[in-house]
Scaffold this motif. Structure first.
Motif, PDB file in Angstrom:
ATOM      1  N   ALA A   1       7.452 -14.816   6.797  1.00 54.75           N
ATOM      2  CA  ALA A   1       7.473 -14.290   5.431  1.00 54.75           C
ATOM      3  C   ALA A   1       7.853 -12.820   5.414  1.00 54.75           C
ATOM      4  O   ALA A   1       8.579 -12.358   4.526  1.00 54.75           O
ATOM      5  N   LEU A   2       7.384 -12.080   6.403  1.00 61.24           N
ATOM      6  CA  LEU A   2       7.685 -10.657   6.482  1.00 61.24           C
ATOM      7  C   LEU A   2       9.183 -10.431   6.717  1.00 61.24           C
ATOM      8  O   LEU A   2       9.790  -9.537   6.130  1.00 61.24           O
ATOM      9  N   GLU A   3       9.760 -11.253   7.545  1.00 62.91           N
ATOM     10  CA  GLU A   3      11.195 -11.139   7.812  1.00 62.91           C
ATOM     11  C   GLU A   3      12.010 -11.505   6.583  1.00 62.91           C
ATOM     12  O   GLU A   3      13.073 -10.917   6.320  1.00 62.91           O
ATOM     13  N   ARG A   4      11.528 -12.463   5.814  1.00 61.98           N
ATOM     14  CA  ARG A   4      12.246 -12.948   4.638  1.00 61.98           C
ATOM     15  C   ARG A   4      12.155 -11.984   3.457  1.00 61.98           C
ATOM     16  O   ARG A   4      13.082 -11.867   2.660  1.00 61.98           O
ATOM     17  N   ASP A   5      11.039 -11.282   3.342  1.00 63.01           N
ATOM     18  CA  ASP A   5      10.784 -10.447   2.166  1.00 63.01           C
ATOM     19  C   ASP A   5      11.294  -9.028   2.405  1.00 63.01           C
ATOM     20  O   ASP A   5      10.606  -8.184   2.967  1.00 63.01           O
ATOM     21  N   THR A   6      12.489  -8.771   1.929  1.00 61.02           N
ATOM     22  CA  THR A   6      13.093  -7.442   2.052  1.00 61.02           C
ATOM     23  C   THR A   6      13.063  -6.683   0.725  1.00 61.02           C
ATOM     24  O   THR A   6      13.777  -5.681   0.573  1.00 61.02           O
ATOM     25  N   TYR A   7      12.240  -7.151  -0.199  1.00 55.84           N
ATOM     26  CA  TYR A   7      12.161  -6.528  -1.519  1.00 55.84           C
ATOM     27  C   TYR A   7      11.134  -5.390  -1.500  1.00 55.84           C
ATOM     28  O   TYR A   7      10.193  -5.397  -0.704  1.00 55.84           O
ATOM     29  N   PRO A   8      11.291  -4.405  -2.381  1.00 57.82           N
ATOM     30  CA  PRO A   8      10.370  -3.252  -2.371  1.00 57.82           C
ATOM     31  C   PRO A   8       8.960  -3.647  -2.797  1.00 57.82           C
ATOM     32  O   PRO A   8       8.743  -4.704  -3.408  1.00 57.82           O
ATOM     33  N   LEU A   9       8.007  -2.777  -2.480  1.00 55.92           N
ATOM     34  CA  LEU A   9       6.633  -2.930  -2.929  1.00 55.92           C
ATOM     35  C   LEU A   9       6.376  -1.965  -4.083  1.00 55.92           C
ATOM     36  O   LEU A   9       6.974  -0.889  -4.163  1.00 55.92           O
ATOM     37  N   PRO A  10       5.461  -2.331  -4.981  1.00 61.33           N
ATOM     38  CA  PRO A  10       5.084  -1.388  -6.042  1.00 61.33           C
ATOM     39  C   PRO A  10       4.158  -0.298  -5.497  1.00 61.33           C
ATOM     40  O   PRO A  10       3.389  -0.533  -4.557  1.00 61.33           O
ATOM     41  N   ARG A  11       4.234   0.874  -6.079  1.00 57.39           N
ATOM     42  CA  ARG A  11       3.282   1.923  -5.734  1.00 57.39           C
ATOM     43  C   ARG A  11       1.879   1.492  -6.151  1.00 57.39           C
ATOM     44  O   ARG A  11       1.699   0.613  -6.987  1.00 57.39           O
ATOM     45  N   THR A  12       0.864   2.126  -5.578  1.00 51.07           N
ATOM     46  CA  THR A  12      -0.528   1.759  -5.855  1.00 51.07           C
ATOM     47  C   THR A  12      -0.810   1.758  -7.351  1.00 51.07           C
ATOM     48  O   THR A  12      -1.443   0.840  -7.882  1.00 51.07           O
TER      49      THR A  12
END
Length: 296
Positions: free
Chosen positions: A55-66
């Protein structure tokens, strides 16, 4: 007659039942989850095994800030992402146990897609919806997550713009913990959109939460300053939940400034009339209980 401009001092009726209804939000975003893995010591996620790695390799999308994710996990950005992976895995496993072919899914109260992003990257799902009272979260998902993730703003009145019998699973993570009104109508609405055999995964505060919460819990830190909760601050006064359903509400600039506790007997007697209760789990995975309902 010229239309008068609305000033910040005038109430906006939409914000009485939802949040941030005006305009499009502007965001800064974080790197994808893998960028934060090595420095994150909040939780050991090694038990999640190879599925997490894939899943980590597949998910190249950004994360939201806290601040754009309701504060979940503070500055521990990888743990925020991994917690969503874990909850998505638990939902998939429940579907497998209960004979549900998971293709269509809704995350009610999805925030900025903590769980939703993982289902949107699952090739087996054809429809992935998320909705939230807070338009900022909806804007974030629709701007930064895969196109399969369709997010829309809902409101506190029980209504979903989705067809009858159209979804295989609905989740509501820390949503019914805040629904102080229309809780049974919301359950009926979830039942309406689920296919026969579909499941609803709902987390809640139970009588066990009531007895176990302490100063280390964010829930208790918020509650202990509310006047209605004053008689229950001492731990010995919380040996038993005084009523089957208890609501603590206070005024704030949010449409869900409340905490709700349910006794299991109430859930079985009332919720069990709307859908069949198939499973109950204590603190799965952390500090809220889970009830899994099935439309039969």
């Amino acid at each position: 007659m010229a239309e008068r401009a609305t000033t910040s001092a005038q109430p906006i009726w939409e914000d009485m039942v939802s949040l941030h209804s005006r305009g499009l939000a502007q965001f800064e975003v974080l790197e994808p989850a893998g960028h934060y893995r090595d420095g994150d010591t909040h939780t050991d996620w090694s038990s999640e095994g190879p599925g997490l790695e894939a899943a980590l390799e597949r998910d190249t999308y950004p994360l939201p800030r806290t601040e754009d994710r309701e504060g979940y996990y503070g500055g521990w950005h990888f743990s925020y992402w991994a917690s969503g992976y874990r909850d998505a895995r638990l939902l998939r496993e429940a579907c497998e146990r209960l004979g549900v072919d998971l293709r269509g899914y809704l995350d009610l109260g999805c925030a900025s897609g903590r769980v939703l992003r993982h289902l949107a990257l699952d090739g087996d799902l054809s429809e992935v919806y998320g909705c939230d009272l807070n338009r900022r979260h909806v804007d974030w998902i629709n701007r930064y997550l895969p196109a399969k993730a369709v997010a829309f703003q809902n409101h506190s009145i029980p209504s979903l713009p989705l067809p009858d019998n159209s979804l295989d699973a609905v989740s509501a993570y820390s949503v019914f913990t805040h629904i102080e009104a229309f809780e049974t109508a919301w359950l009926m609405e979830l039942r309406r959109v689920l296919k026969p055999g579909g499941i609803a995964w709902i987390t809640l505060h139970s009588e066990r939460t009531w007895a176990e919460m302490n100063d280390n819990w964010g829930l208790y830190k918020r509650l202990k300053h509310q006047p209605d909760f004053a008689p229950y601050v001492a731990h010995e006064s919380r040996a038993e939940l005084p009523e089957e359903r208890m609501v603590f509400r206070w005024y704030a600039d949010r449409s869900y400034s409340s905490k709700v506790f349910y006794h299991q007997d109430y859930v079985r007697r009332v919720w069990g009339r709307i859908m069949e209760i198939r499973e109950e789990h204590h603190r799965l995975p952390k500090k809220q209980d889970v009830v899994i309902l099935q439309k039969t």
